[in-house]
Each structure stands twice: as C-alpha cells, then as structure tokens.
Design a protein around this motif. Structure first.
Motif, mmCIF file in Angstrom:
data_model
loop_
_atom_site.group_PDB
_atom_site.id
_atom_site.type_symbol
_atom_site.label_atom_id
_atom_site.label_comp_id
_atom_site.label_asym_id
_atom_site.label_seq_id
_atom_site.Cartn_x
_atom_site.Cartn_y
_atom_site.Cartn_z
ATOM 1 N N ILE A 113 0.861 -1.042 0.090
ATOM 2 C CA ILE A 113 -0.136 -0.137 -0.121
ATOM 3 C C ILE A 113 0.896 1.217 0.171
ATOM 4 C CG2 ILE A 113 -1.969 -1.075 1.262
ATOM 5 C CD1 ILE A 113 -1.016 0.279 3.772
ATOM 6 N N GLY A 114 0.456 2.452 -0.326
ATOM 7 C CA GLY A 114 1.163 3.620 -0.064
ATOM 8 C C GLY A 114 0.527 4.435 0.897
ATOM 9 N N GLU A 115 0.906 5.061 1.969
ATOM 10 C CA GLU A 115 0.529 5.897 2.722
ATOM 11 C C GLU A 115 1.635 6.904 3.287
ATOM 12 O OE1 GLU A 115 -0.976 4.045 6.318
ATOM 13 O OE2 GLU A 115 1.018 2.707 6.593
ATOM 14 N N MET A 116 1.486 7.893 4.009
ATOM 15 C CA MET A 116 2.264 8.917 4.825
ATOM 16 C C MET A 116 1.993 8.811 6.380
ATOM 17 S SD MET A 116 3.270 12.904 4.142
ATOM 18 C CE MET A 116 1.805 13.310 4.776
ATOM 19 N N SER A 117 2.972 8.901 7.187
ATOM 20 C CA SER A 117 2.599 8.793 8.559
ATOM 21 C C SER A 117 3.666 10.102 8.807
ATOM 22 C CB SER A 117 3.079 7.440 9.174
ATOM 23 O OG SER A 117 2.420 6.324 8.533
ATOM 24 N N ASP A 162 7.262 9.516 7.405
ATOM 25 C CA ASP A 162 7.353 8.144 6.798
ATOM 26 C C ASP A 162 6.641 8.126 5.639
ATOM 27 O OD1 ASP A 162 7.380 5.485 6.111
ATOM 28 O OD2 ASP A 162 7.487 4.713 8.270
ATOM 29 N N ILE A 163 7.155 8.129 4.347
ATOM 30 C CA ILE A 163 6.326 7.966 3.262
ATOM 31 C C ILE A 163 6.513 6.349 2.692
ATOM 32 C CG2 ILE A 163 5.901 8.643 0.828
ATOM 33 C CD1 ILE A 163 7.319 11.239 1.697
ATOM 34 N N THR A 164 5.467 5.831 2.725
ATOM 35 C CA THR A 164 5.360 4.189 2.234
ATOM 36 C C THR A 164 4.983 4.273 0.736
ATOM 37 O OG1 THR A 164 5.064 3.517 4.375
ATOM 38 C CG2 THR A 164 4.492 1.753 2.598
ATOM 39 N N SER A 165 6.075 3.622 -0.186
ATOM 40 C CA SER A 165 5.550 3.397 -1.437
ATOM 41 C C SER A 165 5.657 1.877 -1.776
ATOM 42 C CB SER A 165 6.500 4.380 -2.445
ATOM 43 O OG SER A 165 6.161 3.957 -3.791
ATOM 44 N N SER A 166 4.537 1.335 -2.010
ATOM 45 C CA SER A 166 4.469 -0.125 -2.296
ATOM 46 C C SER A 166 3.217 -0.357 -2.664
ATOM 47 C CB SER A 166 4.863 -0.804 -1.107
ATOM 48 O OG SER A 166 4.763 -2.113 -1.201
ATOM 49 N N SER A 167 3.029 -0.941 -4.035
ATOM 50 C CA SER A 167 3.861 -1.809 -4.535
ATOM 51 C C SER A 167 4.019 -1.528 -6.010
ATOM 52 C CB SER A 167 3.370 -3.292 -4.490
ATOM 53 O OG SER A 167 3.990 -3.974 -5.497
ATOM 54 N N GLN A 221 -1.514 10.030 7.595
ATOM 55 C CA GLN A 221 -2.092 11.342 7.098
ATOM 56 C C GLN A 221 -2.890 11.031 5.845
ATOM 57 O OE1 GLN A 221 -1.017 14.370 9.208
ATOM 58 N NE2 GLN A 221 -0.735 12.597 10.365
ATOM 59 N N GLY A 222 -3.921 11.391 5.759
ATOM 60 C CA GLY A 222 -4.548 10.995 4.694
ATOM 61 C C GLY A 222 -5.392 9.452 4.533
ATOM 62 N N ASP A 223 -5.530 9.044 3.282
ATOM 63 C CA ASP A 223 -5.953 7.867 2.991
ATOM 64 C C ASP A 223 -4.812 6.786 2.754
ATOM 65 O OD1 ASP A 223 -8.548 8.577 3.811
ATOM 66 O OD2 ASP A 223 -8.824 9.252 1.670
ATOM 67 N N ILE A 224 -5.283 5.364 2.729
ATOM 68 C CA ILE A 224 -4.366 4.528 2.268
ATOM 69 C C ILE A 224 -4.489 4.558 0.690
ATOM 70 C CG2 ILE A 224 -4.098 2.123 1.787
ATOM 71 C CD1 ILE A 224 -4.969 1.840 4.772
ATOM 72 N N VAL A 225 -3.338 4.518 -0.196
ATOM 73 C CA VAL A 225 -3.311 4.240 -1.669
ATOM 74 C C VAL A 225 -3.043 2.816 -2.007
ATOM 75 C CG1 VAL A 225 -2.139 4.987 -3.663
ATOM 76 C CG2 VAL A 225 -2.163 6.385 -1.656
ATOM 77 N N TYR A 226 -4.135 2.530 -2.637
ATOM 78 C CA TYR A 226 -4.062 0.783 -2.881
ATOM 79 C C TYR A 226 -3.523 0.671 -4.392
ATOM 80 C CZ TYR A 226 -7.086 0.151 1.270
ATOM 81 O OH TYR A 226 -7.392 0.022 2.559
ATOM 82 N N ALA A 227 -3.592 1.523 -5.250
ATOM 83 C CA ALA A 227 -3.047 1.327 -6.562
ATOM 84 C C ALA A 227 -1.653 1.324 -6.687
ATOM 85 C CB ALA A 227 -3.435 2.814 -7.332
ATOM 86 N N MET A 247 8.691 19.051 -2.928
ATOM 87 C CA MET A 247 7.446 18.494 -3.107
ATOM 88 C C MET A 247 7.528 17.006 -2.985
ATOM 89 S SD MET A 247 5.176 20.970 -3.622
ATOM 90 C CE MET A 247 3.781 19.965 -3.972
ATOM 91 N N GLY A 248 6.874 16.230 -2.227
ATOM 92 C CA GLY A 248 6.581 15.001 -2.632
ATOM 93 C C GLY A 248 5.240 14.406 -3.011
ATOM 94 N N TYR A 249 5.346 13.299 -3.656
ATOM 95 C CA TYR A 249 4.279 12.577 -4.298
ATOM 96 C C TYR A 249 4.182 11.065 -4.209
ATOM 97 C CZ TYR A 249 4.525 17.061 -6.932
ATOM 98 O OH TYR A 249 4.643 18.128 -7.437
ATOM 99 N N LEU A 250 2.919 10.340 -4.052
ATOM 100 C CA LEU A 250 2.833 9.094 -4.454
ATOM 101 C C LEU A 250 2.153 9.246 -5.755
ATOM 102 C CD1 LEU A 250 1.648 7.119 -1.333
ATOM 103 C CD2 LEU A 250 3.915 7.141 -2.574
#
Length: 340
Positions: free
Chosen positions: A263-267, A278-283, A300-306, A321-324
C-alpha cells in the motif's frame, strides 16, 4: 492520465548541483551549473514475473536518482544461481533498462530479495545474497560495501547551498529474532534491527551531517505501530533509539522512505519537538484490495491501494514537493508537511 497523490510541501534552501558521493559510492550528473530542481524517485515490491506498468511513468519524471526500497525482486531462495537469474530478469526488463540508462540507481533490500520471507541475521546465505544485490545495483568492486557486512550506505546530493543526505539502511542482515505467537509477530523488546556496527556508522553520519534534508531508506515501515506485520515497532528499543538520535543531533527534516506493505501511505510523528515523516511507496507490481484495512494512528490522509511510486522534488524556489503517483486516473488528494 496518471493518478497523483501530492504528499509534501515544505520550505527549505534550494539550488542543487551535481550529487556527490560518500564511502566510494558514485552518484553523478553531467550538469556543471546549478540545477533548477532535483528529483528523487523511489519504490518497492517489484515481482520480476509480473507486469511492470510504471517504468514509463517513472522515466517520464526524469528523476536524478531512483531508490529501491526493498523486495526489488522476489528471490526467496538460498541458491545464488537462482537469485542471480531472477535479478537478471528484472534488470533486463525494457522499462527498467531505460530508467537505468537515464538515471542513477541506488537502494537497499527487504526480505524477499534478501532471500527468505521475514528473515533476519539467521539467514545462512546472506553474504552471497549481499553480493548479488550489489551486482544488481552496479555497485563498484572497490566500494566499501563489497567488503563489510550489510548493504547500508549513504549518498550526499547537492552542494554547500543545499544538501540532501540519503541514508540507505539495512533492516535485514543484523536483525535479531522476530518472535511469533500463534503465527503472529510479537515485539522483541531487547532485540535490534540494525546491529552494533550499523548503529555506530549511522550515529557517526548523523553527528557529522550538515545536510538540510535527511532521507532514510528502510525496507520496513518506521512510524506505524498498530498493524501486525513487520515494522520498526516490533523492535521498540531500536525505534526509540532512532528517534532519540534524531533529537540528539538535531537532524534536519528527517523523512523515512519505506516499502513492504503493498500500500502507499504517509505517516507523521511529533517526537520531543522533532517532526518525523514516513512515506511508504508499495507496490510497483501487486497491491492489496481496497477492502483491506490497516490501522495506523500516525497516517496522514488515506491508504493508496493502486500500484504506486514515490517522488520527492527539491525545487529552485526553495520548496520540496513529495508525491505518491500511480498509473490510474483521477486526482486523489494533497497533503502539506511543515517541519518548522
């Protein structure tokens, strides 16, 4: 149309020039004049046998550096001939080949490219596996990581006006036992993730650092505490030690780049006056269904499932700037990060 989750906006010094190396690691660009911006792309969890639809999008970003965050392949073997063949299959993917030709590739590992699911220091083939990862990353033969245990290392990008330090952490080679109760991971209160030698190296790096931004690449999530899977919180002594070290050395703008979770998410955590992200980029190739929920009070915000990759851009106007991003349509949401 790509799907964008805009995740970071913070004010810092800007004006990057060619990245410089540390510990015999090479990161180079051809520009001799200051860049208007520098881009760092990152991601994790790439199964070499599955479709890999994101490489064209990543290449279109024109990143200066690509950071692998682990599970770069699904090796899951103690046979290094098999491991090598799987790395070669990933390396020969046309999209990834194009990215390698256009930018610098660095990274660390997680469990599946280390060689065994959820494995730590007990994995018997880790010395050979280390060399296979370094070969995959085209690490020079005279690099210090070729002769010491573990794949940890650091790179400094930018110049005296603005520096970004990338610290590649090894959360596998030295990690103590991760106990199971009824097949569920439970914390090891006295155990270590990084091990004595890596901790000594990291403390020295942070004590001497003058960088304006610090990016910590970790195969597993750093901030989340509640889910039942692998995370730094399973080793609370090391997690607290890291947080205390960030405070002790007044580490500027610490951002952990993590993978593993599909999943993608930011903490975000405010620890003794020091904001940590903590920025999680997967998969990159396979994710969870959006029916799967994962608790995280720091989210912070929602889970990214894509399927997704991460991007951090340091701009000439003094912002970062940071992005998923994913290959889906529709804008998701924008979040701001402020360190001061």
């Amino acid at each position: 149309m790509k799907k964008y989750l805009s995740m970071i906006l913070l004010g810092i010094m800007a004006a990057c020039t060619a990245p410089t190396s540390h510990e015999s690691q090479e990161v180079s660009t051809e520009e001799a004049t200051p860049k208007t911006s520098i881009k760092i792309a990152f991601g994790s969890c790439s199964n070499q046998n599955k479709p890999q639809p994101l490489w064209d999008d990543i290449l279109a970003e024109s990143p200066d550096v690509w950071i692998w965050l682990g599970d770069n392949i699904y090796g899951d073997t103690d046979n290094m001939d098999t491991m090598r063949a799987k790395y070669q299959k990933q390396k020969m993917h046309p999209g990834y080949q194009a990215l390698r030709a256009a930018t610098t590739v660095i990274g660390t590992w997680d469990d599946h490219d280390f060689g065994k699911n959820n494995a730590g220091k007990e994995y018997e083939a880790k010395a050979g596996s280390q060399q296979e990862l370094l070969d995959f990353l085209d690490v020079p033969v005279d690099d210090v990581r070729r002769t010491r245990e573990g794949v940890y290392g650091t790179y400094t990008l930018g110049d005296s006006a603005m520096q970004v330090k990338v610290l590649l952490l090894d959360t596998r080679y030295f990690r103590d036992e991760m106990p199971l109760v009824n097949d569920t991971i439970v914390p090891n209160p006295e155990g270590t993730i990084l091990g004595e030698a890596q901790w000594a190296w990291l403390e020295n790096e942070l004590a001497q650092s003058t960088a304006d931004v610090h990016l910590f690449a970790s195969g597993i999530q750093f901030l989340p505490e509640e889910h039942i899977f692998e995370k730094w919180a399973n080793f609370p002594q090391d997690r607290t030690k890291m947080l205390e070290m960030l405070v002790k050395y007044e580490v500027k703008k610490p951002i952990f780049l993590t993978g593993d979770r599909h999943i993608g998410e930011m903490s975000k955590l405010d620890y003794n006056g020091r904001k940590v992200y903590d920025i999680t980029s997967s998969s990159l190739t396979h994710g969870w269904s959006d029916e799967r929920q994962e608790p995280n009070r720091h989210r912070q915000g929602d889970i990214v499932y894509a399927l997704n990759y991460g991007l951090i851009e340091i701009n000439g106007d003094g912002s970062v700037m940071g992005y998923l991003k994913s290959d889906s349509s529709a804008v998701m949401e924008k979040l701001d990060i402020v360190f001061e």
